[in-house]
Motif scaffolding. Structure first.
Motif, mmCIF file in Angstrom:
data_model
loop_
_atom_site.group_PDB
_atom_site.id
_atom_site.type_symbol
_atom_site.label_atom_id
_atom_site.label_comp_id
_atom_site.label_asym_id
_atom_site.label_seq_id
_atom_site.Cartn_x
_atom_site.Cartn_y
_atom_site.Cartn_z
ATOM 1 N N VAL A 133 12.961 -29.808 53.460
ATOM 2 C CA VAL A 133 13.233 -28.745 52.487
ATOM 3 C C VAL A 133 12.828 -29.250 51.107
ATOM 4 O O VAL A 133 13.322 -30.267 50.638
ATOM 5 N N TRP A 134 11.915 -28.518 50.481
ATOM 6 C CA TRP A 134 11.437 -28.875 49.148
ATOM 7 C C TRP A 134 11.812 -27.784 48.157
ATOM 8 O O TRP A 134 11.815 -26.600 48.495
ATOM 9 N N VAL A 135 12.044 -28.187 46.918
ATOM 10 C CA VAL A 135 12.290 -27.263 45.813
ATOM 11 C C VAL A 135 11.022 -27.195 44.971
ATOM 12 O O VAL A 135 10.553 -28.218 44.463
ATOM 13 N N ILE A 136 10.467 -25.996 44.840
ATOM 14 C CA ILE A 136 9.313 -25.807 43.945
ATOM 15 C C ILE A 136 9.885 -25.757 42.533
ATOM 16 O O ILE A 136 10.629 -24.837 42.191
ATOM 17 N N ASP A 137 9.550 -26.757 41.723
ATOM 18 C CA ASP A 137 10.167 -26.827 40.406
ATOM 19 C C ASP A 137 9.235 -26.518 39.237
ATOM 20 O O ASP A 137 9.686 -26.356 38.107
ATOM 21 N N ARG A 138 7.931 -26.397 39.509
ATOM 22 C CA ARG A 138 7.025 -26.103 38.396
ATOM 23 C C ARG A 138 5.707 -25.565 38.910
ATOM 24 O O ARG A 138 5.134 -26.099 39.862
ATOM 25 N N THR A 139 5.243 -24.519 38.270
ATOM 26 C CA THR A 139 3.877 -24.030 38.443
ATOM 27 C C THR A 139 3.301 -23.905 37.051
ATOM 28 O O THR A 139 3.871 -23.218 36.197
ATOM 29 N N TYR A 140 2.195 -24.590 36.810
ATOM 30 C CA TYR A 140 1.610 -24.616 35.467
ATOM 31 C C TYR A 140 0.110 -24.413 35.568
ATOM 32 O O TYR A 140 -0.545 -24.991 36.444
ATOM 33 N N VAL A 141 -0.427 -23.597 34.651
ATOM 34 C CA VAL A 141 -1.875 -23.408 34.536
ATOM 35 C C VAL A 141 -2.246 -23.646 33.078
ATOM 36 O O VAL A 141 -1.647 -23.064 32.162
ATOM 37 N N SER A 142 -3.230 -24.494 32.864
ATOM 38 C CA SER A 142 -3.719 -24.792 31.516
ATOM 39 C C SER A 142 -4.223 -23.523 30.849
ATOM 40 O O SER A 142 -4.802 -22.648 31.503
ATOM 41 N N SER A 143 -4.037 -23.428 29.558
ATOM 42 C CA SER A 143 -4.414 -22.202 28.829
ATOM 43 C C SER A 143 -5.895 -21.865 28.989
ATOM 44 O O SER A 143 -6.269 -20.695 28.978
ATOM 45 N N ASP A 144 -6.752 -22.857 29.168
ATOM 46 C CA ASP A 144 -8.190 -22.603 29.361
ATOM 47 C C ASP A 144 -8.509 -21.909 30.680
ATOM 48 O O ASP A 144 -9.600 -21.377 30.849
ATOM 49 N N PHE A 145 -7.561 -21.924 31.609
ATOM 50 C CA PHE A 145 -7.828 -21.419 32.953
ATOM 51 C C PHE A 145 -6.938 -20.240 33.353
ATOM 52 O O PHE A 145 -6.998 -19.788 34.489
ATOM 53 N N ARG A 146 -6.133 -19.760 32.451
ATOM 54 C CA ARG A 146 -5.212 -18.667 32.791
ATOM 55 C C ARG A 146 -5.977 -17.379 33.072
ATOM 56 O O ARG A 146 -7.074 -17.166 32.589
ATOM 57 N N GLY A 147 -5.370 -16.530 33.892
ATOM 58 C CA GLY A 147 -5.973 -15.248 34.227
ATOM 59 C C GLY A 147 -7.012 -15.320 35.331
ATOM 60 O O GLY A 147 -7.721 -14.350 35.577
ATOM 61 N N GLN A 148 -7.094 -16.443 36.017
ATOM 62 C CA GLN A 148 -8.091 -16.617 37.072
ATOM 63 C C GLN A 148 -7.459 -16.742 38.460
ATOM 64 O O GLN A 148 -8.142 -17.078 39.424
ATOM 65 N N GLY A 149 -6.157 -16.509 38.560
ATOM 66 C CA GLY A 149 -5.491 -16.567 39.861
ATOM 67 C C GLY A 149 -5.160 -17.965 40.346
ATOM 68 O O GLY A 149 -4.863 -18.168 41.526
ATOM 69 N N ILE A 150 -5.188 -18.925 39.455
ATOM 70 C CA ILE A 150 -4.975 -20.320 39.847
ATOM 71 C C ILE A 150 -3.561 -20.561 40.347
ATOM 72 O O ILE A 150 -3.362 -21.261 41.351
ATOM 73 N N ALA A 151 -2.569 -19.994 39.701
ATOM 74 C CA ALA A 151 -1.177 -20.179 40.154
ATOM 75 C C ALA A 151 -1.021 -19.671 41.585
ATOM 76 O O ALA A 151 -0.368 -20.318 42.417
#
Length: 90
Positions: free
Chosen positions: A32-50
Motif C-alpha cells: 500500500v502506497w500513499v501518493i503524496d505529490r504530483t508536480y509538473v514544471s511550469s514549462d511543461f504544464r498543459g500537456q497532460g504530463i500529470a
C-alpha cells in the motif's frame, strides 16, 4: 519525453534531459502506497504530463499488486472522477 523510475517516484524528462514532472509516493504498509505529490514544471504544464505520470503509476501498481491512497490534490481528484482507478484504490 521519456518516463523514468526513481526511488519512490516516476518522472518524465524531455530530449534535453530536463525534468518535466514527477509523481511521488511513500510506503503506508506492505503493498500500500500513499501518493503524496504530483508536480509538473511550469514549462511543461498543459500537456497532460500529470495524467501520464498517474497512469504510469497505476499500471505499475496493478502489475505489482499494490494499492494506492491518493493524498495529493491532483491524484485525489482523478481517483474520484475516473472509474479506471477504482481497482487500485486502498
Amino acid at each position: 519525453m521519456e518516463i523514468k523510475k526513481g526511488e519512490n517516484r516516476f518522472y518524465l524528462v524531455d530530449e534535453q534531459k530536463r525534468e518535466a514532472g514527477e509523481i511521488t509516493w511513500h510506503l503506508f504498509e506492505d503493498h500500500v502506497w500513499v501518493i503524496d505529490r504530483t508536480y509538473v514544471s511550469s514549462d511543461f504544464r498543459g500537456q497532460g504530463i500529470a495524467g501520464i505520470l498517474l497512469d504510469t503509476l497505476a499500471e505499475y501498481a496493478r502489475k505489482e499488486d499494490i494499492k494506492l491512497i491518493p493524498m495529493c490534490s491532483y491524484a485525489e481528484k482523478q481517483f474520484k472522477i475516473k472509474k479506471e482507478y477504482q481497482d487500485i484504490i486502498y
